[in-house]
Design a protein around this motif. Structure first.
Motif, PDB file in Angstrom:
ATOM      1  N   ALA A 181      19.274  52.144  41.238  1.00 24.39           N
ATOM      2  CA  ALA A 181      19.336  53.256  42.206  1.00 24.39           C
ATOM      3  C   ALA A 181      20.295  52.967  43.356  1.00 24.39           C
ATOM      4  CB  ALA A 181      17.940  53.543  42.758  1.00 24.39           C
ATOM      5  N   LEU A 182      20.635  51.689  43.559  1.00 23.72           N
ATOM      6  CA  LEU A 182      21.505  51.292  44.667  1.00 23.72           C
ATOM      7  C   LEU A 182      22.961  51.574  44.320  1.00 23.72           C
ATOM      8  CD1 LEU A 182      21.747  49.803  47.428  1.00 23.72           C
ATOM      9  CD2 LEU A 182      21.917  47.676  46.115  1.00 23.72           C
ATOM     10  N   LYS A 183      23.609  52.409  45.139  1.00 26.76           N
ATOM     11  CA  LYS A 183      25.019  52.737  44.915  1.00 26.76           C
ATOM     12  C   LYS A 183      25.931  51.720  45.592  1.00 26.76           C
ATOM     13  CE  LYS A 183      28.076  56.788  45.006  1.00 26.76           C
ATOM     14  NZ  LYS A 183      28.188  58.213  45.422  1.00 26.76           N
ATOM     15  N   SER A 184      25.544  51.244  46.774  1.00 30.28           N
ATOM     16  CA  SER A 184      26.335  50.238  47.486  1.00 30.28           C
ATOM     17  C   SER A 184      26.295  48.913  46.730  1.00 30.28           C
ATOM     18  CB  SER A 184      25.777  50.016  48.890  1.00 30.28           C
ATOM     19  OG  SER A 184      25.790  51.210  49.637  1.00 30.28           O
ATOM     20  N   PRO A 185      27.369  48.123  46.788  1.00 34.03           N
ATOM     21  CA  PRO A 185      27.346  46.810  46.128  1.00 34.03           C
ATOM     22  C   PRO A 185      26.310  45.880  46.764  1.00 34.03           C
ATOM     23  CG  PRO A 185      29.596  47.479  46.643  1.00 34.03           C
ATOM     24  CD  PRO A 185      28.696  48.432  47.363  1.00 34.03           C
ATOM     25  N   LEU A 186      25.460  45.289  45.943  1.00 35.75           N
ATOM     26  CA  LEU A 186      24.439  44.375  46.459  1.00 35.75           C
ATOM     27  C   LEU A 186      25.085  43.201  47.194  1.00 35.75           C
ATOM     28  CD1 LEU A 186      21.459  43.503  46.642  1.00 35.75           C
ATOM     29  CD2 LEU A 186      21.751  42.365  44.425  1.00 35.75           C
ATOM     30  N   ALA A 187      26.231  42.723  46.691  1.00 32.43           N
ATOM     31  CA  ALA A 187      26.893  41.578  47.325  1.00 32.43           C
ATOM     32  C   ALA A 187      27.282  41.895  48.765  1.00 32.43           C
ATOM     33  CB  ALA A 187      28.127  41.173  46.525  1.00 32.43           C
ATOM     34  N   GLU A 188      27.716  43.139  49.036  1.00 35.83           N
ATOM     35  CA  GLU A 188      28.060  43.529  50.412  1.00 35.83           C
ATOM     36  C   GLU A 188      26.849  43.442  51.333  1.00 35.83           C
ATOM     37  OE1 GLU A 188      31.641  46.823  49.746  1.00 35.83           O
ATOM     38  OE2 GLU A 188      29.808  47.369  50.827  1.00 35.83           O
ATOM     39  N   ILE A 189      25.701  43.894  50.820  1.00 35.28           N
ATOM     40  CA  ILE A 189      24.472  43.867  51.630  1.00 35.28           C
ATOM     41  C   ILE A 189      24.060  42.427  51.932  1.00 35.28           C
ATOM     42  CG2 ILE A 189      22.013  44.452  51.627  1.00 35.28           C
ATOM     43  CD1 ILE A 189      22.768  46.901  49.908  1.00 35.28           C
ATOM     44  N   LEU A 190      24.141  41.564  50.923  1.00 30.84           N
ATOM     45  CA  LEU A 190      23.758  40.161  51.130  1.00 30.84           C
ATOM     46  C   LEU A 190      24.738  39.460  52.076  1.00 30.84           C
ATOM     47  CD1 LEU A 190      22.694  39.194  47.492  1.00 30.84           C
ATOM     48  CD2 LEU A 190      21.275  40.011  49.379  1.00 30.84           C
ATOM     49  N   ASP A 191      26.030  39.783  51.965  1.00 24.61           N
ATOM     50  CA  ASP A 191      27.017  39.228  52.902  1.00 24.61           C
ATOM     51  C   ASP A 191      26.702  39.660  54.328  1.00 24.61           C
ATOM     52  OD1 ASP A 191      28.464  37.801  51.085  1.00 24.61           O
ATOM     53  OD2 ASP A 191      30.025  39.315  50.799  1.00 24.61           O
ATOM     54  N   ALA A 192      26.360  40.944  54.496  1.00 22.65           N
ATOM     55  CA  ALA A 192      26.029  41.460  55.827  1.00 22.65           C
ATOM     56  C   ALA A 192      24.788  40.770  56.391  1.00 22.65           C
ATOM     57  CB  ALA A 192      25.818  42.970  55.772  1.00 22.65           C
ATOM     58  N   ALA A 193      23.807  40.489  55.508  1.00 19.72           N
ATOM     59  CA  ALA A 193      22.594  39.787  55.956  1.00 19.72           C
ATOM     60  C   ALA A 193      22.917  38.365  56.404  1.00 19.72           C
ATOM     61  CB  ALA A 193      21.560  39.769  54.839  1.00 19.72           C
ATOM     62  N   LEU A 194      23.724  37.672  55.623  1.00 21.85           N
ATOM     63  CA  LEU A 194      24.074  36.289  55.970  1.00 21.85           C
ATOM     64  C   LEU A 194      24.890  36.222  57.263  1.00 21.85           C
ATOM     65  CD1 LEU A 194      24.946  34.930  52.420  1.00 21.85           C
ATOM     66  CD2 LEU A 194      22.941  34.375  53.794  1.00 21.85           C
ATOM     67  N   ALA A 195      25.706  37.259  57.498  1.00 24.18           N
ATOM     68  CA  ALA A 195      26.566  37.279  58.682  1.00 24.18           C
ATOM     69  C   ALA A 195      25.886  37.907  59.898  1.00 24.18           C
ATOM     70  CB  ALA A 195      27.860  38.044  58.363  1.00 24.18           C
ATOM     71  N   GLY A 196      24.643  38.400  59.730  1.00 23.69           N
ATOM     72  CA  GLY A 196      23.931  39.021  60.852  1.00 23.69           C
ATOM     73  C   GLY A 196      24.456  40.398  61.205  1.00 23.69           C
ATOM     74  N   ARG A 197      25.006  41.137  60.213  1.00 24.15           N
ATOM     75  CA  ARG A 197      25.625  42.440  60.476  1.00 24.15           C
ATOM     76  C   ARG A 197      24.838  43.604  59.883  1.00 24.15           C
ATOM     77  NH1 ARG A 197      29.395  43.073  57.433  1.00 24.15           N
ATOM     78  NH2 ARG A 197      29.793  41.128  56.321  1.00 24.15           N
ATOM     79  N   LEU A 198      23.581  43.429  59.527  1.00 25.27           N
ATOM     80  CA  LEU A 198      22.860  44.497  58.838  1.00 25.27           C
ATOM     81  C   LEU A 198      22.676  45.739  59.704  1.00 25.27           C
ATOM     82  CD1 LEU A 198      19.974  43.060  56.631  1.00 25.27           C
ATOM     83  CD2 LEU A 198      22.065  44.213  55.924  1.00 25.27           C
ATOM     84  N   ALA A 199      22.552  45.560  61.012  1.00 28.00           N
ATOM     85  CA  ALA A 199      22.314  46.704  61.902  1.00 28.00           C
ATOM     86  C   ALA A 199      23.429  47.733  61.803  1.00 28.00           C
ATOM     87  CB  ALA A 199      22.150  46.232  63.344  1.00 28.00           C
ATOM     88  N   SER A 200      24.631  47.313  61.474  1.00 29.60           N
ATOM     89  CA  SER A 200      25.774  48.232  61.401  1.00 29.60           C
ATOM     90  C   SER A 200      26.127  48.628  59.967  1.00 29.60           C
ATOM     91  CB  SER A 200      27.002  47.599  62.056  1.00 29.60           C
ATOM     92  OG  SER A 200      27.373  46.401  61.389  1.00 29.60           O
ATOM     93  N   TYR A 201      25.304  48.200  58.987  1.00 30.85           N
ATOM     94  CA  TYR A 201      25.605  48.490  57.584  1.00 30.85           C
ATOM     95  C   TYR A 201      24.790  49.704  57.132  1.00 30.85           C
ATOM     96  CZ  TYR A 201      26.645  47.843  52.649  1.00 30.85           C
ATOM     97  OH  TYR A 201      27.083  48.032  51.358  1.00 30.85           O
ATOM     98  N   THR A 202      25.419  50.657  56.458  1.00 29.42           N
ATOM     99  CA  THR A 202      24.733  51.823  55.905  1.00 29.42           C
ATOM    100  C   THR A 202      24.788  51.757  54.385  1.00 29.42           C
ATOM    101  OG1 THR A 202      25.356  53.167  57.822  1.00 29.42           O
ATOM    102  CG2 THR A 202      24.634  54.342  55.838  1.00 29.42           C
TER     103      THR A 202
END
Length: 284
Positions: A181-202
């Motif tokens: 169901a996830l359209k966004s790449p999972l790798a992008e989400i995990l990268d954002a989590a590791l970098a502390g950028r989830l608040a700005s990720y949609t």
């Protein structure tokens, strides 16, 4: 965090006294049990039978948690955190009991679907305020510096949502519907989590419903056969088949566990997705 009232004990006598006092309750073995250490009991007699079964499986004075029985609908809120923010995937619901109509023993999971019909914006806000936000504050207060998956298993009752369990992984069988169901790449989400950028990720998700039906060996979750030849996989179309309890023997694929295959379908409605799955599963 909103959760059920509970008692902890390692005494069978104390457990019997608690059961006699409360009647219906949830009895859990306090340890790893492959998803089979929980009994949802609707009377004192049923609770005592479950207590005996846990005693036979894990020892008479094994550690137990006896909880208030919460009635309602379960929902799984699963996503990723960077330690400060939480990015939720689409809400999902899994089916733990073996048989249709919520009957039979608990299993590791017989299927799941996403999104969950009837899950209102108000209820999602309540889940955030009562469960997710205080969890995130707790992670910060205890300086966990945790980055990764969080699974919130939630019971929605007439008094609002209550937390049943946490996991620090994707759920199974929820992952089998959440990732398609996830359209966004999972790798992008995990990268954002590791970098502390989830608040700005949609994150983006595909439209429609995704459902998963688990095909199990006869006798599951108790004694079941393995080594059965699986055929018909080449004839399946327009669904995804994930292998769980299988192994290869030359060119043959054999059953090698209780939960053997996950068949995932997408549809405009949940009924459409399920009809597609059952049609294709008949070929296996």
């Amino acid at each position: 965090v909103a959760t059920a009232g509970f008692h902890e004990t390692q005494s069978k006598k104390d457990a019997q006294d608690i059961i006699e006092k409360y009647g219906k309750c949830v009895i859990k073995y306090d340890g790893l049990a492959a998803g089979k250490g929980v009994y949802v009991c609707h009377s004192a007699a049923e609770s005592l039978v479950a207590l005996d079964a846990l005693g036979k499986a894990f020892g008479d004075n094994c550690p137990l948690i006896i909880e208030e029985l919460l009635s309602g609908d379960e929902v799984s809120i699963i996503g990723v955190t960077d330690g400060k923010s939480f990015l939720s995937f689409s809400p999902s619901q899994d089916h733990k009991q073996l048989l249709d109509g919520d009957l039979g023993p608990n299993t590791g999971g017989m299927g799941a679907y996403t999104p969950v019909p009837g899950l209102s914006d108000k209820l999602l806000r309540d889940i955030d305020e009562r469960i997710i936000a205080p969890t995130m504050r707790g992670l910060a207060a205890e300086q966990f510096n945790y980055r990764g998956f969080i699974y919130f298993g939630i019971m929605v009752t007439q008094k609002g949502p209550f937390l049943l369990e946490y996991n620090v992984r994707l759920g199974d069988p929820e992952a089998e519907v959440l990732l398609p169901a996830l359209k966004s790449p999972l790798a992008e989400i995990l990268d954002a989590a590791l970098a502390g950028r989830l608040a700005s990720y949609t994150a983006e998700f595909h439209h429609g419903f995704f459902a998963d039906v688990v095909l199990v060996s006869g006798g599951y979750p108790k004694g079941y056969n393995t080594g059965c030849v699986i055929s018909g996989l080449d004839a399946v179309e327009d669904v995804i088949v994930f292998h769980s309890g299988t192994e290869k023997d030359g060119e043959k694929i054999l059953s090698a566990g209780g939960r053997v295959l996950n068949v995932i379908g997408q549809g405009t409605t949940l009924d459409d997705a399920l009809a597609k799955i059952y049609r294709e599963a008949e070929k296996i």
